[in-house]
Design a protein around this motif. Structure first.
Motif, mmCIF file in Angstrom:
data_model
loop_
_atom_site.group_PDB
_atom_site.id
_atom_site.type_symbol
_atom_site.label_atom_id
_atom_site.label_comp_id
_atom_site.label_asym_id
_atom_site.label_seq_id
_atom_site.Cartn_x
_atom_site.Cartn_y
_atom_site.Cartn_z
ATOM 1 N N THR A 1 -11.438 23.293 -2.291
ATOM 2 C CA THR A 1 -12.602 22.474 -1.404
ATOM 3 C C THR A 1 -11.116 21.303 -2.068
ATOM 4 O O THR A 1 -11.075 21.439 -3.229
ATOM 5 N N ASP A 2 -10.974 21.083 -0.980
ATOM 6 C CA ASP A 2 -9.492 20.196 -1.173
ATOM 7 C C ASP A 2 -9.996 19.139 -1.428
ATOM 8 O O ASP A 2 -10.523 17.945 -1.611
ATOM 9 N N LYS A 3 -9.253 18.695 -3.099
ATOM 10 C CA LYS A 3 -9.590 16.969 -4.250
ATOM 11 C C LYS A 3 -8.570 15.832 -3.605
ATOM 12 O O LYS A 3 -9.626 14.933 -4.386
ATOM 13 N N LYS A 4 -8.009 15.804 -2.710
ATOM 14 C CA LYS A 4 -7.757 14.588 -2.448
ATOM 15 C C LYS A 4 -8.667 14.002 -1.435
ATOM 16 O O LYS A 4 -9.200 13.234 -1.323
ATOM 17 N N VAL A 5 -9.482 14.964 -0.429
ATOM 18 C CA VAL A 5 -10.195 14.573 0.452
ATOM 19 C C VAL A 5 -11.110 13.694 -0.529
ATOM 20 O O VAL A 5 -12.271 12.863 -0.156
ATOM 21 N N ILE A 6 -12.012 14.870 -1.746
ATOM 22 C CA ILE A 6 -12.746 14.064 -2.274
ATOM 23 C C ILE A 6 -12.683 13.338 -3.257
ATOM 24 O O ILE A 6 -13.906 11.818 -3.201
ATOM 25 N N ALA A 7 -11.190 12.527 -3.730
ATOM 26 C CA ALA A 7 -10.757 11.408 -4.146
ATOM 27 C C ALA A 7 -10.940 10.602 -3.119
ATOM 28 O O ALA A 7 -11.251 9.346 -3.747
ATOM 29 N N ARG A 8 -10.521 10.412 -2.159
ATOM 30 C CA ARG A 8 -10.722 9.898 -0.953
ATOM 31 C C ARG A 8 -12.141 8.882 -0.562
ATOM 32 O O ARG A 8 -12.257 8.135 -0.731
ATOM 33 N N LEU A 9 -13.208 10.609 -0.847
ATOM 34 C CA LEU A 9 -14.114 10.067 -0.413
ATOM 35 C C LEU A 9 -15.248 8.887 -1.934
ATOM 36 O O LEU A 9 -15.653 7.785 -1.017
ATOM 37 N N ALA A 10 -14.802 9.270 -2.629
ATOM 38 C CA ALA A 10 -15.281 8.808 -4.204
ATOM 39 C C ALA A 10 -14.747 7.393 -3.961
ATOM 40 O O ALA A 10 -15.425 5.845 -4.412
ATOM 41 N N LYS A 11 -13.164 7.086 -3.402
ATOM 42 C CA LYS A 11 -12.845 5.850 -3.728
ATOM 43 C C LYS A 11 -13.645 5.346 -2.676
ATOM 44 O O LYS A 11 -14.080 3.854 -2.601
ATOM 45 N N THR A 12 -14.261 5.183 -1.448
ATOM 46 C CA THR A 12 -14.676 4.766 -0.593
ATOM 47 C C THR A 12 -15.809 4.283 -0.446
ATOM 48 O O THR A 12 -16.125 3.212 -0.224
ATOM 49 N N LEU A 13 -16.522 5.466 -1.437
ATOM 50 C CA LEU A 13 -17.655 5.142 -1.409
ATOM 51 C C LEU A 13 -18.398 3.951 -2.430
ATOM 52 O O LEU A 13 -18.536 3.067 -2.180
ATOM 53 N N SER A 14 -17.347 3.703 -3.369
ATOM 54 C CA SER A 14 -17.029 3.282 -4.715
ATOM 55 C C SER A 14 -17.325 2.010 -3.603
ATOM 56 O O SER A 14 -17.479 0.504 -4.770
ATOM 57 N N ALA A 15 -16.611 1.437 -2.762
ATOM 58 C CA ALA A 15 -16.028 -0.019 -1.899
ATOM 59 C C ALA A 15 -16.409 0.436 -1.636
ATOM 60 O O ALA A 15 -16.879 -1.034 -0.535
ATOM 61 N N GLY A 16 -17.378 0.331 -0.773
ATOM 62 C CA GLY A 16 -18.639 0.552 -0.577
ATOM 63 C C GLY A 16 -18.524 0.731 1.306
ATOM 64 O O GLY A 16 -19.016 0.110 2.493
ATOM 65 N N GLY A 17 -17.897 1.930 1.682
ATOM 66 C CA GLY A 17 -17.014 1.326 2.953
ATOM 67 C C GLY A 17 -17.373 2.655 3.970
ATOM 68 O O GLY A 17 -18.024 3.588 2.766
ATOM 69 N N ARG A 18 -16.848 3.407 4.553
ATOM 70 C CA ARG A 18 -17.193 3.590 5.931
ATOM 71 C C ARG A 18 -16.192 5.388 5.411
ATOM 72 O O ARG A 18 -15.136 5.678 5.233
ATOM 73 N N PHE A 19 -16.579 6.422 5.216
ATOM 74 C CA PHE A 19 -15.586 7.843 5.280
ATOM 75 C C PHE A 19 -15.714 9.211 6.409
ATOM 76 O O PHE A 19 -17.302 9.407 6.426
ATOM 77 N N GLU A 20 -14.509 9.279 6.579
ATOM 78 C CA GLU A 20 -15.089 10.586 7.458
ATOM 79 C C GLU A 20 -13.591 11.496 7.018
ATOM 80 O O GLU A 20 -12.651 10.861 6.860
ATOM 81 N N GLY A 21 -14.381 13.347 7.008
ATOM 82 C CA GLY A 21 -13.165 13.414 5.890
ATOM 83 C C GLY A 21 -13.871 15.454 7.307
ATOM 84 O O GLY A 21 -14.050 15.580 6.733
ATOM 85 N N LYS A 22 -12.987 16.464 6.357
ATOM 86 C CA LYS A 22 -12.995 17.722 6.548
ATOM 87 C C LYS A 22 -12.524 18.051 5.299
ATOM 88 O O LYS A 22 -11.386 18.016 4.735
ATOM 89 N N ALA A 23 -13.198 19.559 4.865
ATOM 90 C CA ALA A 23 -12.950 20.359 3.780
ATOM 91 C C ALA A 23 -13.820 21.181 3.556
ATOM 92 O O ALA A 23 -14.307 21.633 4.134
#
Ligand code: FMN
Length: 132
Positions: A72-94
């Protein structure tokens, strides 16, 4: 004329049944988690079982991290975690893993949904994809 979803739900006064039917019959996997950092699963639909092999009952209270593994791509998950903590919307593939360990490419979106004054959940739509 096509009405907005808001209007349909308001007009028919059937919003919970309509949304239930939508989630239960969706070809895509639907996951709802609480909105805390722990992202505990509150709901998973039947398509989630078709996609991952986990039944809704067995994932309740767990986190979607059960789908992750060594590739699992850790960069995608880090982007997700950052987006969630900012209350935003996420879209990605992993790369994710089914219950039996089979890896597959997950394409998913996560959106915050406000239910009440102090109740928020995260809603995810997930599907297998074959291209990054
Ligand atoms: C609604 C929702 C759905 C999620 N679905 C997935 C998923 O399908 N695959 C995945 O790898 N992570 C998914 N996640 C991400 C993990 O649950 C977790 O938020 C992420 O790994 C970041 O936490 P960490 O920094 O502790 O790893 C989802 C998160 C939320 C809130």
């Amino acid at each position: 004329m096509i009405k907005s979803l808001d209007k349909v739900l308001q007009d028919t006064n059937l919003n919970s049944q309509t949304l239930k039917a939508l989630a239960e019959n969706s070809f895509d996997s639907v996951l709802i988690t609480d909105a805390t950092a722990r992202t505990k699963i509150l709901y998973a639909n039947k398509a989630f079982k078709n996609l991952t092999g986990y039944s809704p009952a067995e994932v309740l209270g767990k986190t979607p991290k059960i789908l992750q593994g060594p590739a699992t791509d850790k960069k995608v998950i880090a982007r997700l975690a950052k987006t969630l903590s900012a209350g935003g919307r996420f879209e990605g593939k992993a790369i994710n893993y089914k219950k039996d360990g089979t890896p597959f490419l997950m394409h998913w979106r996560v959106v915050p949904v406000k239910l009440g004054k102090n109740t928020n959940v995260w809603l995810a739509i997930q599907r297998e994809t074959f291209s990054l």
